[in-house]
Design an enzyme around this catalytic site. Structure first.
Site, short mmCIF file in Angstrom:
data_model
loop_
_atom_site.label_atom_id
_atom_site.label_comp_id
_atom_site.label_asym_id
_atom_site.label_seq_id
_atom_site.Cartn_x
_atom_site.Cartn_y
_atom_site.Cartn_z
CE LYS A 14 -2.30 -1.19 3.82
NZ LYS A 14 -1.79 -2.53 4.13
NE ARG A 90 -4.90 -2.35 9.40
CZ ARG A 90 -3.84 -1.60 9.06
NH1 ARG A 90 -3.97 -0.32 8.82
NH2 ARG A 90 -2.65 -2.16 8.98
NE ARG A 124 6.99 -2.49 6.40
CZ ARG A 124 5.67 -2.52 6.32
NH1 ARG A 124 5.06 -2.04 5.25
NH2 ARG A 124 4.95 -3.06 7.29
NE ARG A 160 5.42 -0.55 10.47
CZ ARG A 160 4.27 -0.70 9.83
NH1 ARG A 160 4.10 -0.18 8.63
NH2 ARG A 160 3.29 -1.38 10.38
NE ARG A 171 1.47 -5.44 11.27
CZ ARG A 171 2.63 -5.13 10.70
NH1 ARG A 171 3.75 -5.68 11.14
NH2 ARG A 171 2.67 -4.29 9.71
P1 AMP Z 1 0.22 -0.04 9.22
O1 AMP Z 1 1.36 0.94 9.16
O2 AMP Z 1 -0.92 0.34 8.29
O3 AMP Z 1 0.65 -1.47 9.03
O4 AMP Z 1 -0.39 0.07 10.69
C1 AMP Z 1 0.38 -0.27 11.83
C2 AMP Z 1 -0.55 -0.58 12.98
O5 AMP Z 1 -1.33 0.57 13.30
C3 AMP Z 1 -1.56 -1.69 12.72
O6 AMP Z 1 -1.03 -2.99 12.92
C4 AMP Z 1 -2.64 -1.35 13.75
O7 AMP Z 1 -2.24 -1.73 15.06
C5 AMP Z 1 -2.65 0.17 13.70
N1 AMP Z 1 -3.62 0.67 12.70
C6 AMP Z 1 -3.33 1.31 11.54
N2 AMP Z 1 -4.45 1.59 10.86
C7 AMP Z 1 -5.47 1.10 11.60
C8 AMP Z 1 -6.88 1.04 11.42
N3 AMP Z 1 -7.47 1.54 10.34
N4 AMP Z 1 -7.62 0.46 12.41
C9 AMP Z 1 -7.04 -0.05 13.51
N5 AMP Z 1 -5.72 -0.05 13.73
C10 AMP Z 1 -4.94 0.51 12.79
#
Ligand code: AMP
Length: 215
Positions: A14, A90, A124, A160, A171
Site C-alpha cells: 500500500k 480496516r 522492510r 518498525r 496482523r
Molecule cells: P500499518 O502501518 O498500516 O501497518 O499500521 C500499523 C498498525 O497501526 C496496525 O497494525 C494497527 O495496530 C494500527 N492501525 C493502523 N491503521 C489502523 C486502522 N485503520 N484500524 C485499527 N488499527 C490501525
C-alpha cells in the site's frame, strides 16, 4: 480531485503504491499507521492509547481510529485535493463511518498471498527522513550502502517495531478476519473496486495506475 482507498494485507504494498501515485497526483496520502507512529513519537494521548495495540499486532479500537481519520480529512488540504487512505478502513465499522463524511471514487484492493508477505515485512526498512521504503531481502529494493538511505546519504534506515515475526502472524490473522466484510461492502457498489496484483506493486507504471484510478 479524487478520494481513494488503498486496501490490502500488511506488507501488500500500500505504501509503495501510494508513493507512486503521489508522484503524479496531488491527492493527500493519509496513512493511519504513519499517523499513529507520529502520535507515539510525540507522546500524544492518541499515541499513548494506540501503542500497546500496535506493539501487540492488534487493531487500535475503532473509536480512536475513526476520530483521528475524520479529523484529518476535515482539513483544508484534503478538502481541496482529495485523499488517498492507506490502512483505513480496516473494519466494516470504519468503512461505514467513512461513508458518513466522504464519497469514494475508487477502492484499490491489493491481492497477495501470505507466503509472499513475510519477507516483505521482515525485510522492510524505512528512511525516517524521506520515508522511502527499502527491502533488505530484495536485490532491487535493498539500499546501495547497507543500512543507509540512498537519497539521504548518512541517514540510518529504521525498522518498525511491529515488523517482527510474531506480530506479523497476528496482523495477518486480523486481516483475514476483517477483510472479507470490508471487501464485500465495497464490492456491492458497481465499478468502485479496482484489483491490483500485490506481487508487482513496484512495477506498476504511471499509465497503468492512471487507468486503474480513472485519472
Ligand atoms: P500499518 O502501518 O498500516 O501497518 O499500521 C500499523 C498498525 O497501526 C496496525 O497494525 C494497527 O495496530 C494500527 N492501525 C493502523 N491503521 C489502523 C486502522 N485503520 N484500524 C485499527 N488499527 C490501525
Amino acid at each position: 480531485m479524487a478520494n481513494i482507498v488503498l486496501f490490502g494485507a500488511p506488507g501488500a504494498g500500500k505504501g509503495t503504491l501510494a508513493g507512486k501515485i503521489t508522484k503524479f497526483s496531488p491527492v493527500v496520502h493519509i496513512s493511519t499507521g504513519d499517523l499513529f507512529r507520529a502520535n507515539i513519537k510525540n507522546g500524544t494521548p492518541i499515541g499513548n492509547e494506540a501503542k500497546s495495540f500496535i506493539d501487540a499486532g492488534k487493531l487500535v479500537p475503532d473509536s480512536v481510529v475513526i476520530g483521528m481519520v475524520k479529523n484529518r480529512i476535515d482539513q483544508d488540504d484534503v478538502k481541496e485535493k482529495g485523499f488517498m487512505l492507506d490502512g483505513f478502513p480496516r473494519t466494516l465499522e470504519q468503512a461505514k463511518s467513512l461513508d458518513e463524511v466522504a464519497s469514494l471514487d475508487v477502492v484499490v484492493v491489493l491481492d497477495i498471498a501470505k507466503e509472499d508477505l513475510k519477507n516483505r515485512i521482515l525485510g522492510r526498512r524505512t528512511c525516517p527522513k524521506c520515508k522511502k521504503i527499502y527491502n533488505i531481502y530484495n536485490d532491487e529494493l535493498k539500499p546501495k550502502k547497507e543500512g543507509y538511505c540512498d537519497t539521504c546519504k548518512d541517514t540510518l534506515l529504521t525498522q518498525r517495531s511491529d515488523d517482527n515475526e510474531e506480530t506479523f502472524e497476528k496482523r495477518w490473522n486480523t486481516y483475514l478476519s476483517q477483510s472479507e466484510s470490508v471487501i464485500n461492502y465495497y464490492s456491492a457498489r458497481e465499478g468502485l473496486v479496482a484489483n491490483v496484483d500485490g506481487r508487482r506493486t513496484m512495477s506498476y507504471t504511471e499509465e497503468e495506475l492512471r487507468s486503474l484510478l480513472k485519472m
